[in-house]
Scaffold this motif. Structure first.
Motif, PDB file in Angstrom:
ATOM      1  N   ASP A   3       9.666   5.218 -19.112  1.00  0.00           N
ATOM      2  CA  ASP A   3       8.626   5.819 -18.275  1.00  0.00           C
ATOM      3  C   ASP A   3       8.854   5.423 -16.823  1.00  0.00           C
ATOM      4  N   TRP A   4       8.791   6.413 -15.952  1.00  0.00           N
ATOM      5  CA  TRP A   4       8.938   6.152 -14.525  1.00  0.00           C
ATOM      6  C   TRP A   4       7.561   6.155 -13.901  1.00  0.00           C
ATOM      7  N   LYS A   5       7.248   5.093 -13.194  1.00  0.00           N
ATOM      8  CA  LYS A   5       5.949   4.985 -12.542  1.00  0.00           C
ATOM      9  C   LYS A   5       6.176   4.910 -11.040  1.00  0.00           C
ATOM     10  N   PRO A   6       5.667   5.888 -10.307  1.00  0.00           N
ATOM     11  CA  PRO A   6       5.865   5.854  -8.856  1.00  0.00           C
ATOM     12  C   PRO A   6       5.100   4.690  -8.236  1.00  0.00           C
ATOM     13  N   ARG A   7       5.686   4.120  -7.189  1.00  0.00           N
ATOM     14  CA  ARG A   7       5.008   3.039  -6.468  1.00  0.00           C
ATOM     15  C   ARG A   7       3.979   3.641  -5.524  1.00  0.00           C
ATOM     16  N   ASN A   8       2.947   2.903  -5.275  1.00  0.00           N
ATOM     17  CA  ASN A   8       1.893   3.354  -4.389  1.00  0.00           C
ATOM     18  C   ASN A   8       2.303   3.051  -2.944  1.00  0.00           C
ATOM     19  N   GLY A  36      16.375 -18.230   3.921  1.00  0.00           N
ATOM     20  CA  GLY A  36      17.509 -18.123   3.017  1.00  0.00           C
ATOM     21  C   GLY A  36      17.282 -17.138   1.888  1.00  0.00           C
ATOM     22  N   ALA A  37      16.211 -16.363   1.977  1.00  0.00           N
ATOM     23  CA  ALA A  37      15.897 -15.371   0.939  1.00  0.00           C
ATOM     24  C   ALA A  37      15.461 -14.080   1.624  1.00  0.00           C
ATOM     25  N   LYS A  38      15.700 -12.958   0.953  1.00  0.00           N
ATOM     26  CA  LYS A  38      15.327 -11.656   1.496  1.00  0.00           C
ATOM     27  C   LYS A  38      13.932 -11.276   0.992  1.00  0.00           C
ATOM     28  N   PHE A  39      13.024 -11.041   1.930  1.00  0.00           N
ATOM     29  CA  PHE A  39      11.654 -10.680   1.593  1.00  0.00           C
ATOM     30  C   PHE A  39      11.345  -9.257   2.030  1.00  0.00           C
ATOM     31  N   SER A  40      10.452  -8.636   1.287  1.00  0.00           N
ATOM     32  CA  SER A  40       9.845  -7.359   1.660  1.00  0.00           C
ATOM     33  C   SER A  40       8.353  -7.629   1.795  1.00  0.00           C
ATOM     34  N   ARG A  41       7.660  -6.764   2.523  1.00  0.00           N
ATOM     35  CA  ARG A  41       6.232  -7.015   2.692  1.00  0.00           C
ATOM     36  C   ARG A  41       5.395  -5.907   2.070  1.00  0.00           C
ATOM     37  N   GLN A  42       4.209  -6.314   1.641  1.00  0.00           N
ATOM     38  CA  GLN A  42       3.239  -5.431   0.991  1.00  0.00           C
ATOM     39  C   GLN A  42       3.899  -4.616  -0.114  1.00  0.00           C
ATOM     40  N   MET A  43       4.438  -5.328  -1.080  1.00  0.00           N
ATOM     41  CA  MET A  43       5.155  -4.699  -2.186  1.00  0.00           C
ATOM     42  C   MET A  43       4.299  -4.683  -3.446  1.00  0.00           C
ATOM     43  N   PRO A  44       4.291  -3.537  -4.141  1.00  0.00           N
ATOM     44  CA  PRO A  44       3.589  -3.493  -5.420  1.00  0.00           C
ATOM     45  C   PRO A  44       4.278  -4.393  -6.440  1.00  0.00           C
ATOM     46  N   VAL A  45       3.476  -5.194  -7.105  1.00  0.00           N
ATOM     47  CA  VAL A  45       3.956  -6.051  -8.194  1.00  0.00           C
ATOM     48  C   VAL A  45       2.947  -5.867  -9.320  1.00  0.00           C
ATOM     49  N   PRO A  47      -0.011  -4.478 -11.143  1.00  0.00           N
ATOM     50  CA  PRO A  47      -1.208  -3.828 -10.607  1.00  0.00           C
ATOM     51  C   PRO A  47      -1.631  -4.361  -9.235  1.00  0.00           C
ATOM     52  N   TYR A  48      -0.854  -5.240  -8.651  1.00  0.00           N
ATOM     53  CA  TYR A  48      -1.217  -5.907  -7.399  1.00  0.00           C
ATOM     54  C   TYR A  48      -0.230  -5.576  -6.286  1.00  0.00           C
ATOM     55  N   PHE A  49      -0.577  -6.004  -5.076  1.00  0.00           N
ATOM     56  CA  PHE A  49       0.331  -5.927  -3.931  1.00  0.00           C
ATOM     57  C   PHE A  49       0.565  -7.341  -3.439  1.00  0.00           C
ATOM     58  N   ALA A  50       1.832  -7.682  -3.270  1.00  0.00           N
ATOM     59  CA  ALA A  50       2.192  -8.991  -2.739  1.00  0.00           C
ATOM     60  C   ALA A  50       2.328  -8.870  -1.224  1.00  0.00           C
ATOM     61  N   ASP A  51       1.758  -9.822  -0.485  1.00  0.00           N
ATOM     62  CA  ASP A  51       1.942  -9.804   0.967  1.00  0.00           C
ATOM     63  C   ASP A  51       3.430  -9.823   1.285  1.00  0.00           C
ATOM     64  N   PHE A  52       4.152 -10.745   0.642  1.00  0.00           N
ATOM     65  CA  PHE A  52       5.602 -10.855   0.822  1.00  0.00           C
ATOM     66  C   PHE A  52       6.228 -11.132  -0.537  1.00  0.00           C
ATOM     67  N   LEU A  53       7.336 -10.455  -0.819  1.00  0.00           N
ATOM     68  CA  LEU A  53       7.987 -10.592  -2.109  1.00  0.00           C
ATOM     69  C   LEU A  53       9.484 -10.732  -1.936  1.00  0.00           C
ATOM     70  N   ASP A  79      -3.061 -14.593  -9.861  1.00  0.00           N
ATOM     71  CA  ASP A  79      -2.059 -15.652  -9.983  1.00  0.00           C
ATOM     72  C   ASP A  79      -1.645 -15.852 -11.441  1.00  0.00           C
ATOM     73  N   ARG A  80      -2.599 -15.755 -12.384  1.00  0.00           N
ATOM     74  CA  ARG A  80      -2.265 -15.871 -13.815  1.00  0.00           C
ATOM     75  C   ARG A  80      -1.326 -14.739 -14.225  1.00  0.00           C
ATOM     76  N   TRP A  81      -1.640 -13.519 -13.781  1.00  0.00           N
ATOM     77  CA  TRP A  81      -0.795 -12.373 -14.118  1.00  0.00           C
ATOM     78  C   TRP A  81       0.616 -12.589 -13.577  1.00  0.00           C
ATOM     79  N   MET A  82       0.707 -13.019 -12.317  1.00  0.00           N
ATOM     80  CA  MET A  82       2.015 -13.251 -11.688  1.00  0.00           C
ATOM     81  C   MET A  82       2.788 -14.325 -12.443  1.00  0.00           C
ATOM     82  N   ASP A  83       2.114 -15.401 -12.796  1.00  0.00           N
ATOM     83  CA  ASP A  83       2.762 -16.493 -13.514  1.00  0.00           C
ATOM     84  C   ASP A  83       3.292 -16.011 -14.866  1.00  0.00           C
ATOM     85  N   GLU A  84       2.474 -15.261 -15.585  1.00  0.00           N
ATOM     86  CA  GLU A  84       2.894 -14.751 -16.894  1.00  0.00           C
ATOM     87  C   GLU A  84       4.058 -13.768 -16.769  1.00  0.00           C
TER      88      GLU A  84
END
Length: 116
Positions: A3-8, A36-45, A47-53, A79-84
């Motif tokens: 299944d392909w789910k478009p990002r918001n 030392g890491a590549k970040f993107s901002r306001q990324m869907p993760v 059901p949530y949006f991460a400020d930086f990912l 945070d629980r969802w992200m951890d899991e």
């Protein structure tokens, strides 16, 4: 076929346009890979949006303003969802980012190195 789910992307763009001063300040450092890491901002993760990912390291960085004081349960569930889902979440207050930018960037750099 999976299944392909478009990002918001509309919501992500709106969040980028309305970034807080702390988010803008931190992005200046994260966008130049000073950690030392590549970040993107306001990324869907999920059901949530991460400020930086950082996708590679599954590292999420959040800037929390005063609105998060009223949303503690929501943030805890998130945070629980992200951890899991295998993500590491670093949270900083807007005040920390604005008053101790280098310390925040160093903390992110240290965590990125640990996750590599």
């Amino acid at each position: 076929m999976p299944d392909w789910k478009p990002r918001n992307t509309t919501r992500a763009r709106a969040l980028r346009r309305t970034a807080t001063p702390a988010e803008r300040t931190l992005w200046q450092h994260l966008s130049r890979s000073q950690t030392g890491a590549k970040f993107s901002r306001q990324m869907p993760v999920g059901p949530y949006f991460a400020d930086f990912l950082c996708r590679e390291l599954k590292l999420v960085v959040e800037c929390d303003g005063f609105s998060h004081d009223a949303r503690r349960e929501h943030d805890a569930a998130r945070d629980r969802w992200m951890d899991e889902a295998g993500y590491t979440v670093l949270r900083f207050t807007n005040a920390d980012v604005l008053e101790n930018t280098e310390g925040v960037v160093q903390t992110i750099r240290t965590e990125a190195q640990r996750l590599k």
